[in-house]
Design a protein around this motif. Sequence first.
Motif, PDB file in Angstrom:
ATOM      1  N   LYS A   7       0.828  -1.212   0.000  1.00  0.00           N
ATOM      2  CA  LYS A   7       0.000   0.000   0.000  1.00  0.00           C
ATOM      3  C   LYS A   7       0.861   1.259   0.000  1.00  0.00           C
ATOM      4  O   LYS A   7       0.586   2.218  -0.735  1.00  0.00           O
ATOM      5  N   SER A   8       1.904   1.263   0.814  1.00  0.00           N
ATOM      6  CA  SER A   8       2.749   2.458   0.904  1.00  0.00           C
ATOM      7  C   SER A   8       3.525   2.701  -0.383  1.00  0.00           C
ATOM      8  O   SER A   8       3.885   3.835  -0.688  1.00  0.00           O
ATOM      9  N   LEU A   9       3.771   1.630  -1.153  1.00  0.00           N
ATOM     10  CA  LEU A   9       4.484   1.773  -2.423  1.00  0.00           C
ATOM     11  C   LEU A   9       3.550   2.117  -3.575  1.00  0.00           C
ATOM     12  O   LEU A   9       4.021   2.355  -4.691  1.00  0.00           O
ATOM     13  N   CYS A  10       2.256   2.127  -3.308  1.00  0.00           N
ATOM     14  CA  CYS A  10       1.261   2.425  -4.352  1.00  0.00           C
ATOM     15  C   CYS A  10       0.284   3.500  -3.881  1.00  0.00           C
ATOM     16  O   CYS A  10      -0.927   3.413  -4.119  1.00  0.00           O
ATOM     17  N   LEU A  11       0.817   4.521  -3.197  1.00  0.00           N
ATOM     18  CA  LEU A  11      -0.046   5.529  -2.579  1.00  0.00           C
ATOM     19  C   LEU A  11      -0.917   6.262  -3.598  1.00  0.00           C
ATOM     20  O   LEU A  11      -2.097   6.537  -3.340  1.00  0.00           O
ATOM     21  N   SER A  12      -0.372   6.599  -4.764  1.00  0.00           N
ATOM     22  CA  SER A  12      -1.148   7.325  -5.776  1.00  0.00           C
ATOM     23  C   SER A  12      -2.375   6.526  -6.197  1.00  0.00           C
ATOM     24  O   SER A  12      -3.454   7.079  -6.431  1.00  0.00           O
ATOM     25  N   TYR A  13      -2.209   5.225  -6.258  1.00  0.00           N
ATOM     26  CA  TYR A  13      -3.311   4.350  -6.683  1.00  0.00           C
ATOM     27  C   TYR A  13      -4.329   4.159  -5.555  1.00  0.00           C
ATOM     28  O   TYR A  13      -5.531   4.066  -5.815  1.00  0.00           O
ATOM     29  N   MET A  14      -3.850   4.098  -4.326  1.00  0.00           N
ATOM     30  CA  MET A  14      -4.772   4.005  -3.184  1.00  0.00           C
ATOM     31  C   MET A  14      -5.609   5.274  -3.078  1.00  0.00           C
ATOM     32  O   MET A  14      -6.822   5.216  -2.812  1.00  0.00           O
ATOM     33  N   GLU A  15      -4.969   6.426  -3.308  1.00  0.00           N
ATOM     34  CA  GLU A  15      -5.711   7.697  -3.266  1.00  0.00           C
ATOM     35  C   GLU A  15      -6.703   7.791  -4.426  1.00  0.00           C
ATOM     36  O   GLU A  15      -7.794   8.341  -4.281  1.00  0.00           O
ATOM     37  N   LEU A  16      -6.334   7.233  -5.584  1.00  0.00           N
ATOM     38  CA  LEU A  16      -7.266   7.175  -6.706  1.00  0.00           C
ATOM     39  C   LEU A  16      -8.492   6.350  -6.335  1.00  0.00           C
ATOM     40  O   LEU A  16      -9.632   6.734  -6.640  1.00  0.00           O
ATOM     41  N   ALA A  17      -8.269   5.213  -5.661  1.00  0.00           N
ATOM     42  CA  ALA A  17      -9.381   4.363  -5.234  1.00  0.00           C
ATOM     43  C   ALA A  17     -10.286   5.095  -4.240  1.00  0.00           C
ATOM     44  O   ALA A  17     -11.520   4.986  -4.306  1.00  0.00           O
ATOM     45  N   ASN A  18      -9.682   5.851  -3.329  1.00  0.00           N
ATOM     46  CA  ASN A  18     -10.491   6.627  -2.374  1.00  0.00           C
ATOM     47  C   ASN A  18     -11.332   7.669  -3.086  1.00  0.00           C
ATOM     48  O   ASN A  18     -12.510   7.875  -2.754  1.00  0.00           O
ATOM     49  N   SER A  19     -10.731   8.340  -4.057  1.00  0.00           N
ATOM     50  CA  SER A  19     -11.471   9.332  -4.831  1.00  0.00           C
ATOM     51  C   SER A  19     -12.597   8.676  -5.618  1.00  0.00           C
ATOM     52  O   SER A  19     -13.700   9.221  -5.726  1.00  0.00           O
ATOM     53  N   TYR A  20     -12.343   7.486  -6.132  1.00  0.00           N
ATOM     54  CA  TYR A  20     -13.352   6.737  -6.892  1.00  0.00           C
ATOM     55  C   TYR A  20     -14.533   6.368  -5.998  1.00  0.00           C
ATOM     56  O   TYR A  20     -15.695   6.467  -6.396  1.00  0.00           O
ATOM     57  N   ASN A  21     -14.240   5.940  -4.777  1.00  0.00           N
ATOM     58  CA  ASN A  21     -15.296   5.503  -3.852  1.00  0.00           C
ATOM     59  C   ASN A  21     -16.236   6.632  -3.475  1.00  0.00           C
ATOM     60  O   ASN A  21     -17.385   6.385  -3.099  1.00  0.00           O
ATOM     61  N   ASN A  22     -15.773   7.890  -3.566  1.00  0.00           N
ATOM     62  CA  ASN A  22     -16.648   9.023  -3.260  1.00  0.00           C
ATOM     63  C   ASN A  22     -17.748   9.193  -4.299  1.00  0.00           C
ATOM     64  O   ASN A  22     -18.782   9.816  -4.031  1.00  0.00           O
ATOM     65  N   GLY A  23     -17.521   8.647  -5.502  1.00  0.00           N
ATOM     66  CA  GLY A  23     -18.555   8.700  -6.538  1.00  0.00           C
ATOM     67  C   GLY A  23     -18.680  10.031  -7.249  1.00  0.00           C
ATOM     68  O   GLY A  23     -19.578  10.202  -8.076  1.00  0.00           O
ATOM     69  N   LYS A  24     -17.784  10.971  -6.967  1.00  0.00           N
ATOM     70  CA  LYS A  24     -17.866  12.292  -7.596  1.00  0.00           C
ATOM     71  C   LYS A  24     -16.914  12.343  -8.787  1.00  0.00           C
ATOM     72  O   LYS A  24     -15.686  12.321  -8.633  1.00  0.00           O
ATOM     73  N   ILE A  25     -17.502  12.392  -9.960  1.00  0.00           N
ATOM     74  CA  ILE A  25     -16.724  12.300 -11.191  1.00  0.00           C
ATOM     75  C   ILE A  25     -15.742  13.459 -11.331  1.00  0.00           C
ATOM     76  O   ILE A  25     -14.588  13.281 -11.737  1.00  0.00           O
ATOM     77  N   ALA A  26     -16.197  14.664 -10.989  1.00  0.00           N
ATOM     78  CA  ALA A  26     -15.341  15.851 -11.133  1.00  0.00           C
ATOM     79  C   ALA A  26     -14.079  15.719 -10.276  1.00  0.00           C
ATOM     80  O   ALA A  26     -12.963  16.034 -10.726  1.00  0.00           O
ATOM     81  N   ASP A  27     -14.252  15.244  -9.036  1.00  0.00           N
ATOM     82  CA  ASP A  27     -13.097  15.078  -8.144  1.00  0.00           C
ATOM     83  C   ASP A  27     -12.132  14.015  -8.683  1.00  0.00           C
ATOM     84  O   ASP A  27     -10.907  14.186  -8.622  1.00  0.00           O
ATOM     85  N   LEU A  28     -12.701  12.926  -9.223  1.00  0.00           N
ATOM     86  CA  LEU A  28     -11.866  11.860  -9.769  1.00  0.00           C
ATOM     87  C   LEU A  28     -11.073  12.356 -10.973  1.00  0.00           C
ATOM     88  O   LEU A  28      -9.867  12.112 -11.080  1.00  0.00           O
ATOM     89  N   GLU A  29     -11.725  13.077 -11.857  1.00  0.00           N
ATOM     90  CA  GLU A  29     -11.048  13.605 -13.045  1.00  0.00           C
ATOM     91  C   GLU A  29      -9.961  14.609 -12.665  1.00  0.00           C
ATOM     92  O   GLU A  29      -8.892  14.646 -13.285  1.00  0.00           O
ATOM     93  N   THR A  30     -10.220  15.415 -11.644  1.00  0.00           N
ATOM     94  CA  THR A  30      -9.219  16.373 -11.175  1.00  0.00           C
ATOM     95  C   THR A  30      -7.993  15.659 -10.630  1.00  0.00           C
ATOM     96  O   THR A  30      -6.848  16.042 -10.906  1.00  0.00           O
ATOM     97  N   TYR A  31      -8.221  14.586  -9.856  1.00  0.00           N
ATOM     98  CA  TYR A  31      -7.099  13.832  -9.290  1.00  0.00           C
ATOM     99  C   TYR A  31      -6.278  13.172 -10.399  1.00  0.00           C
ATOM    100  O   TYR A  31      -5.037  13.195 -10.358  1.00  0.00           O
ATOM    101  N   VAL A  32      -6.965  12.592 -11.373  1.00  0.00           N
ATOM    102  CA  VAL A  32      -6.261  11.939 -12.481  1.00  0.00           C
ATOM    103  C   VAL A  32      -5.428  12.954 -13.260  1.00  0.00           C
ATOM    104  O   VAL A  32      -4.272  12.700 -13.610  1.00  0.00           O
ATOM    105  N   GLN A  33      -6.001  14.118 -13.507  1.00  0.00           N
ATOM    106  CA  GLN A  33      -5.285  15.153 -14.244  1.00  0.00           C
ATOM    107  C   GLN A  33      -4.036  15.600 -13.495  1.00  0.00           C
ATOM    108  O   GLN A  33      -2.973  15.811 -14.103  1.00  0.00           O
TER     109      GLN A  33
END
Length: 424
Positions: free
Chosen positions: A250-276
Amino acid sequence: MNSVEGLLTQIRGLSSTASDVLSLQNVLKQADESLHAESTRLLPFLDQLDPSKHSLGYLYFLEACTAGPVTTESASSFVLIIARFISSCVAEQIRLAPDKFISVCKRFKDQVLLLEEPLRGVAPMLTAVRKLQSSTEHLTTLHPEFLLLCLLAKCYKTGLSILEEDIFEVDQPRDLYLYCYYGGMICIGQKCFRKALELLHNVVTAPMSTINAIAVEAYKKYILVSLIHHGQLSTSLPKYASGVAQRNLKSLCLSYMELANSYNNGKIADLETYVQANMEKFGSDNNLGLVKQVVSSIYKRNIQRLTQTYLTLSLQDIANTVQLNSPKEAEMHVLQMIQDGEIYATINQKDGMVRFVEDPELYKTCEMIEHIDLSIQRLMTLSNKLTVMDELISCDPLYLGKAGRERQRFDFDDFDSVPQRFNI
């Protein structure tokens, strides 16, 4: 050269019967060092051997010929020679020198990559895998090499053919890591996400004493595929995963764990902002395409949520709730999900209403009964395999030795210490 001529005579004379070939094997082992010393002058002698009759001798000569550096010019001719050998060699003979055969096949892979023609290596490498295997349950060192060529040549369906086989015997742990990792990538290429998750899960949960780069890259893809396929990610690894993986992945894949957290919120705008904001990171990992699929899948996930709340809903309401641009776009998403079996619904084109329904499968068709029967048979076969493996492990000296040492830690035969332990 006289010694080489003499060796050729022995190869031709000792390649007829199984006992002769075993005798030849000893001769070739003794001559191996001298063959490598003459490696630059051996190529013409290959024409004096028939790879379909003198497979073992041909293999020793070919391995020595290809041991040195190979230029782009010579690679083209070597690729043809090795491909012809793989196609015509006798499996029983090359299995007497598996390390030699593996070395030649790996060099063949390197040469087709040097020529930037991975497609030329796919069919010969599959043949090599089949000839080296003792059974379809045997994972060889050449499996990952074959899957890598399939990936680079984009021959995903060819790679899938070998991934459908159950594996119970592994030569080297690293082979299993690479086999599952490359296999997972091939399944992703074919959008077989369920199988991809299974293979990547095997990498992440495999025994390991130290963290390795293959497991880290596999876990990144595992996170992304979990979001695409399941719409969620389990926050913890299974208990049978190694402690090293539990502590470090998990600690070696923090960007991906944070992406998953953003995904779980269900807010598309926030997810797209994080990806960008992390586009460069995902791109450098060669995961940007998968990340984009994650963003697209959030629409599906939000539509699936609606099926848990509503029986009917207009396309306009779906578009508004899921944050799509128009009812037409919502209709296309719903139709695709119906076609993929991800939801069960009907669309009334006249009034633009979507009616969500229960799974129509009654589990009584001939096809479904046959599917269930095949699944039961496969489970019975797996159960028998596990029973045999359990019996073999229970008789293994290494296991018994370790189990005995562990038992001594809890052995209370030392009666002098019993009163102290139990305060008697």
